[in-house]
Motif scaffolding. Structure first.
Motif, PDB file in Angstrom:
ATOM      1  N   TYR A  56      -3.759  -4.145 -10.054  1.00 56.32           N
ATOM      2  CA  TYR A  56      -3.785  -4.552  -8.657  1.00 56.32           C
ATOM      3  C   TYR A  56      -5.093  -4.005  -8.082  1.00 56.32           C
ATOM      4  N   THR A  59      -6.393  -2.079  -3.423  1.00 53.86           N
ATOM      5  CA  THR A  59      -5.243  -1.726  -2.592  1.00 53.86           C
ATOM      6  C   THR A  59      -5.526  -0.505  -1.699  1.00 53.86           C
ATOM      7  N   PHE A  97      -4.050   2.063  -7.767  1.00 60.12           N
ATOM      8  CA  PHE A  97      -3.113   1.472  -6.804  1.00 60.12           C
ATOM      9  C   PHE A  97      -2.712   2.481  -5.742  1.00 60.12           C
ATOM     10  N   LYS A 112      -1.815   7.719  -4.728  1.00 62.94           N
ATOM     11  CA  LYS A 112      -2.190   6.664  -5.660  1.00 62.94           C
ATOM     12  C   LYS A 112      -1.383   6.820  -6.939  1.00 62.94           C
ATOM     13  N   LYS A 150      -0.666  -2.917 -13.667  1.00 59.14           N
ATOM     14  CA  LYS A 150       0.365  -3.601 -12.869  1.00 59.14           C
ATOM     15  C   LYS A 150       1.774  -3.260 -13.342  1.00 59.14           C
ATOM     16  N   VAL A 153       2.688   0.227 -12.277  1.00 58.77           N
ATOM     17  CA  VAL A 153       2.897   0.288 -10.823  1.00 58.77           C
ATOM     18  C   VAL A 153       4.248  -0.323 -10.466  1.00 58.77           C
TER      19      VAL A 153
END
Ligand SMILES: [Zn+2]
Length: 158
Positions: A56, A59, A97, A112, A150, A153
């Motif tokens: 991602y 962010t 992220f 994060k 991803k 996360v």
């Protein structure tokens, strides 16, 4: 190396975030010998295999346009060491992220999500005060961490 990174940073807007990130990774691979002088071996090997599509991007709340244009000016006369740190730092800024959860320690920045090099552990960490959580336990900040992908996360952020 200086002109190349200044030009790469200069094209940030035109390229879009994913292409820009992949160009940073290409840059690292091209100058792998120089990066290996300044970046931990395992971190470097992990980053070299990154693909922007697995993360991602963008962010964090940083205004990347302003940040990168600022870096670009700094890179003109920067040493190789400075360039290497800056590129790796920027990948962290873009691909790390950022959660909606405020750091419980400094309450000044959001946490994060980070990963161990071997991707077996997922951490929450604060770039500001550097506290790191594994699950809900505070731990010493690992020497080497990479941005969580991803899949990682999605596991920890609902
Ligand atoms: Zn903090």
């Amino acid at each position: 190396m200086n002109n190349e990174i200044v030009s790469l940073y200069g094209n940030f807007n035109k390229d879009g975030l994913a292409l820009f990130t992949n160009k940073l990774i290409c840059f690292i691979n091209k100058h792998e010998k120089i990066f290996s002088k300044f970046v931990f071996k395992d971190t470097l090997n992990a980053i070299r295999k990154f693909d922007a599509a697995d993360f991602y991007l963008g962010t964090s709340e940083d205004n990347l346009e302003v940040v990168i244009s600022h870096y670009s000016r700094q890179m003109k006369n920067a040493t190789e060491e400075r360039i290497c740190y800056n590129v790796v730092h920027l990948i962290w800024d873009i691909a790390g992220f950022m959660t909606q959860k405020v750091c419980p320690s400094c309450q000044d920045e959001n946490l994060k999500i980070a990963s161990s090099i071997d991707k077996t552990k997922i951490y929450k960490t604060c770039d500001n005060c550097l506290i790191t959580l594994l699950g809900n336990i505070f731990i010493d900040r690992p020497t080497e961490m990479i941005p969580a992908n991803k899949e990682q996360v999605d596991k920890v952020v609902q």
